[in-house]
Write an enzyme that holds these catalytic residues in place. Structure first.
Site, PDB file in Angstrom:
ATOM      1  N   LYS A   1      71.220  23.536  66.794  1.00 12.55           N
ATOM      2  CA  LYS A   1      71.082  24.845  66.136  1.00 12.55           C
ATOM      3  C   LYS A   1      69.940  25.557  66.865  1.00 12.55           C
ATOM      4  CE  LYS A   1      71.889  27.518  62.365  1.00 12.55           C
ATOM      5  NZ  LYS A   1      73.168  27.887  61.743  1.00 12.55           N
TER       6      LYS A   1
ATOM      7  N   ASP B   1      70.723  23.253  58.530  1.00 10.64           N
ATOM      8  CA  ASP B   1      72.081  22.924  58.957  1.00 10.64           C
ATOM      9  C   ASP B   1      72.136  21.660  59.794  1.00 10.64           C
ATOM     10  OD1 ASP B   1      73.130  25.137  57.667  1.00 10.64           O
ATOM     11  OD2 ASP B   1      72.909  26.439  59.419  1.00 10.64           O
TER      12      ASP B   1
ATOM     13  N   GLU C   1      75.634  25.679  67.249  1.00  7.32           N
ATOM     14  CA  GLU C   1      76.024  26.554  66.138  1.00  7.32           C
ATOM     15  C   GLU C   1      75.085  27.742  66.025  1.00  7.32           C
ATOM     16  OE1 GLU C   1      76.085  26.834  61.329  1.00  7.32           O
ATOM     17  OE2 GLU C   1      76.021  24.824  62.188  1.00  7.32           O
TER      18      GLU C   1
ATOM     19  N   GLY D   1      74.312  32.817  61.832  1.00 12.16           N
ATOM     20  CA  GLY D   1      75.082  34.007  61.516  1.00 12.16           C
ATOM     21  C   GLY D   1      76.228  34.202  62.498  1.00 12.16           C
TER      22      GLY D   1
END
Length: 210
Positions: free
Chosen positions: A37, A48, A104, A107
């Protein structure tokens, strides 16, 4: 090694759920998976990397977050400036010793990072295959089609579309939406999943009927 950029049409649409499920799938195929991330806001309440590690059974060193901010806002509001070049370099270093790298976004695909940089620039800079996560609900047809044109306009390699059936009002609605989107993405892999699930159904990701 394959490298994927898991992004989508917005926030809160199941990107982390899909990342966890996709990591499970790749691991079941015998691949070593690493999840990254690049930036997480609303952290640590919204972690996450920890979620994906727990759901997919990844070691802590194989699920990492690079830059964090406590405020749950677009990165352009909480970093001045956003360390894009340093972030790319760290991702490159993490791509060593793994078979599949899952990155990832925070948003959607076009979220601004600041200084004329947007989430999709990670895919361009690192040569990533984009997987577009779309919530399967009323309005998703326009979102999916528009983002497809956006990807083409910016010369992104859009390899797959993942529809999150968790948002569908009914199975009929979900299947109708999926059929139309599949007609617009004939060259991409079409995945369907449900964010309420934490494991693959029958060891594989569900796909559209037909």
């Amino acid at each position: 090694m394959t490298r994927y950029f898991i992004s989508g049409t917005g926030t809160g649409i199941g990107k982390s759920y899909f990342s966890a499920l996709f990591a499970q799938k790749l691991k079941a195929e015998g691949q070593r998976v690493r999840y990254v991330k690049p930036v997480a806001t609303g952290y640590p309440e919204d972690d996450d990397a920890a979620f994906v590690a727990g759901q997919a059974g990844l070691a802590p060193e194989d699920a990492v977050t690079l830059y964090t901010a406590a405020e749950p806002a677009s990165p352009c509001f909480v970093f001045d400036p956003f360390p894009f070049a340093a972030c790319v370099a760290r991702i490159e270093a993490l791509s060593v010793d793994c078979d599949a790298l899952l990155i990832e976004s925070a948003g959607g695909l076009a979220v601004p990072l600041g200084q004329r940089r947007y989430n999709y620039h990670f895919a361009l800079e690192l040569g990533l295959d984009v997987i577009l996560v779309v919530p399967n609900r009323l309005g998703c047809l326009s979102d999916a089609i528009v983002y497809g044109h956006f990807a083409k306009r910016h010369k992104l390699t859009l390899s797959a579309v993942a529809l999150n059936d968790h948002f569908a009002a009914s199975a009929r609605e979900a299947d109708r939406n999926a059929a139309v989107i599949a007609e617009h993405y004939t060259s991409q892999t079409m995945y369907r999943f449900d964010a309420a699930l934490t494991e693959w159904e029958g060891g594989s990701l569900r796909r559209p009927k037909g």
